[in-house]
Design an enzyme around this catalytic site. Structure first.
Site, PDB file in Angstrom:
ATOM      1  N   ASP A  38       0.741  -1.120  -0.216  1.00  0.00           N
ATOM      2  CA  ASP A  38       0.036   0.027  -0.006  1.00  0.00           C
ATOM      3  C   ASP A  38       0.914   1.190  -0.164  1.00  0.00           C
ATOM      4  O   ASP A  38       2.035   1.252   0.430  1.00  0.00           O
ATOM      5  CB  ASP A  38      -0.773  -0.060   1.134  1.00  0.00           C
ATOM      6  CG  ASP A  38      -1.908  -1.085   1.271  1.00  0.00           C
ATOM      7  OD1 ASP A  38      -2.192  -1.582   0.148  1.00  0.00           O
ATOM      8  OD2 ASP A  38      -2.560  -1.329   2.345  1.00  0.00           O
ATOM      9  N   TYR A  52       5.086  -9.139   8.439  1.00  0.00           N
ATOM     10  CA  TYR A  52       4.987  -7.694   8.749  1.00  0.00           C
ATOM     11  C   TYR A  52       4.858  -7.196  10.071  1.00  0.00           C
ATOM     12  O   TYR A  52       4.600  -8.194  11.189  1.00  0.00           O
ATOM     13  CB  TYR A  52       3.549  -7.327   8.318  1.00  0.00           C
ATOM     14  CG  TYR A  52       3.127  -7.558   6.679  1.00  0.00           C
ATOM     15  CD1 TYR A  52       3.533  -6.779   5.801  1.00  0.00           C
ATOM     16  CD2 TYR A  52       2.791  -8.677   6.254  1.00  0.00           C
ATOM     17  CE1 TYR A  52       3.112  -6.896   4.458  1.00  0.00           C
ATOM     18  CE2 TYR A  52       2.703  -9.225   4.908  1.00  0.00           C
ATOM     19  CZ  TYR A  52       2.818  -8.258   3.938  1.00  0.00           C
ATOM     20  OH  TYR A  52       2.368  -8.414   2.576  1.00  0.00           O
ATOM     21  N   ASP A  74      -7.478   1.900   7.037  1.00  0.00           N
ATOM     22  CA  ASP A  74      -6.111   2.658   7.338  1.00  0.00           C
ATOM     23  C   ASP A  74      -6.364   4.173   7.873  1.00  0.00           C
ATOM     24  O   ASP A  74      -7.761   4.555   7.519  1.00  0.00           O
ATOM     25  CB  ASP A  74      -5.213   2.446   6.530  1.00  0.00           C
ATOM     26  CG  ASP A  74      -5.131   3.145   4.998  1.00  0.00           C
ATOM     27  OD1 ASP A  74      -6.046   3.882   5.104  1.00  0.00           O
ATOM     28  OD2 ASP A  74      -4.379   2.598   4.127  1.00  0.00           O
ATOM     29  N   ARG A 115      -4.410  -5.050   6.935  1.00  0.00           N
ATOM     30  CA  ARG A 115      -5.408  -4.177   7.315  1.00  0.00           C
ATOM     31  C   ARG A 115      -6.807  -5.046   7.959  1.00  0.00           C
ATOM     32  O   ARG A 115      -7.331  -4.397   8.920  1.00  0.00           O
ATOM     33  CB  ARG A 115      -5.719  -3.327   6.160  1.00  0.00           C
ATOM     34  CG  ARG A 115      -4.965  -2.200   5.820  1.00  0.00           C
ATOM     35  CD  ARG A 115      -5.248  -1.371   4.788  1.00  0.00           C
ATOM     36  NE  ARG A 115      -5.220  -2.237   3.388  1.00  0.00           N
ATOM     37  CZ  ARG A 115      -6.048  -2.156   2.598  1.00  0.00           C
ATOM     38  NH1 ARG A 115      -7.089  -1.082   2.453  1.00  0.00           N
ATOM     39  NH2 ARG A 115      -5.877  -2.861   1.289  1.00  0.00           N
TER      40      ARG A 115
END
Length: 286
Positions: A77, A105, A119, A221
């Site tokens: 992203d 991550y 987000d 997310r």
């Protein structure tokens, strides 16, 4: 020009960059194309500014028939940072292994509100109480998200329906086809930080940070969002970083100031014309 062009023709392989914050993965591909273009390289090396000379070099590049082929092994992203695998030339034939590999991550979620993008760039769509959320509740909830789980991709995603990525429907304000939950695997999931409401700065809602190792197709997310929903509250991502993709990690990913021909050549993992990796003797590794 010919020397730089010949050198670039031999650059077939993969390497990793440390993607900065703020732009898409494809945007940084264009940056790399510019940095590695023979014309740009010659211009920088020799400080050429004369327009007539630059035009002659452009014609020479066209005559040499050089076209740099560049690809990446999995989108990050715009507001995510970290390891992004890049392929040059025949290296693009090796990208499928990175699309399907496990990834690691780190992510921070802020509790109390959900957004349409899941987000901090999105519009707040829901708010929810957080007073009941504790570190222990969060730890217990994470157990539900380890191993094989079903996950519904976010509306703002590259998943395609009707030949269009979902984010196009969202940006155009058009009704989007329903997405079905998909199986993904969370190999490892740990809480690395819990910050209570106002603990650091008065007035700020609680937040939490996670480290996770996951299979292809996992949307981090959505993990943050779904964990919050399971605690009867809401959350959205405020920071996301990919720390590993296959054999590439933060330690061997090139930072922005090292996106240069010498640095990339030194870090490049070479492949043959079929996309098979080569060992130090130049033999294909099957």
């Amino acid at each position: 020009m010919r020397g730089f062009t010949d050198l670039m023709r031999k650059m077939n392989g993969v390497f990793a960059i440390d993607k900065p914050l703020g732009h898409s993965s494809n945007n940084y591909l264009n940056v790399l194309k510019y940095e590695l273009d023979p014309l740009s390289t010659v211009q920088r090396e020799f400080g050429i500014t004369d327009k007539a000379v630059l035009e002659e070099l452009r014609l020479e590049r066209k005559k040499l028939g050089f076209r740099l082929k560049v690809g990446h092994g999995g989108t990050l992203d715009p507001n995510a940072t970290g390891v992004l695998v890049i392929a040059l030339g025949h290296g693009t034939k090796a990208l499928s292994r990175y699309l399907g590999c496990t990834k690691e991550y780190t992510v921070t979620g802020e509790l109390g509100s959900a957004t349409d993008t899941l987000d901090c760039e999105g519009v707040v769509t829901e708010t929810a109480p957080t007073a009941h959320v504790t570190r222990d509740l969060l730890l217990n909830t994470l157990d539900q998200f380890r191993g094989d789980i079903l996950q519904t991709p976010p509306l703002y995603s590259a998943v395609k329906r009707g030949g269009r990525p979902m984010y196009e429907y969202a940006r155009a304000g058009q009704p989007a086809p329903a997405l079905e939950p998909r199986p993904v695997t969370i190999h490892d999931l740990e809480l690395t930080e819990w910050v209570g409401a106002g603990e650091r700065i008065p007035g700020l809602p609680p937040s939490f940070s996670l480290r996770l190792v996951c299979s292809k197709g996992t949307y981090v997310r959505s993990i943050v969002h779904d964990v919050a929903v399971a605690m009867d509250t809401r959350a959205h991502v405020v920071a996301l970083r990919r720390t590993r993709q296959g054999e590439w990690s933060e330690a061997n990913a090139l930072p922005r100031d090292q996106w240069t021909l010498p640095a990339i050549a030194a870090r490049l993992r070479p492949v043959d014309e079929f996309g098979a990796f080569l060992d130090e003797q130049g033999l294909a590794v099957r």
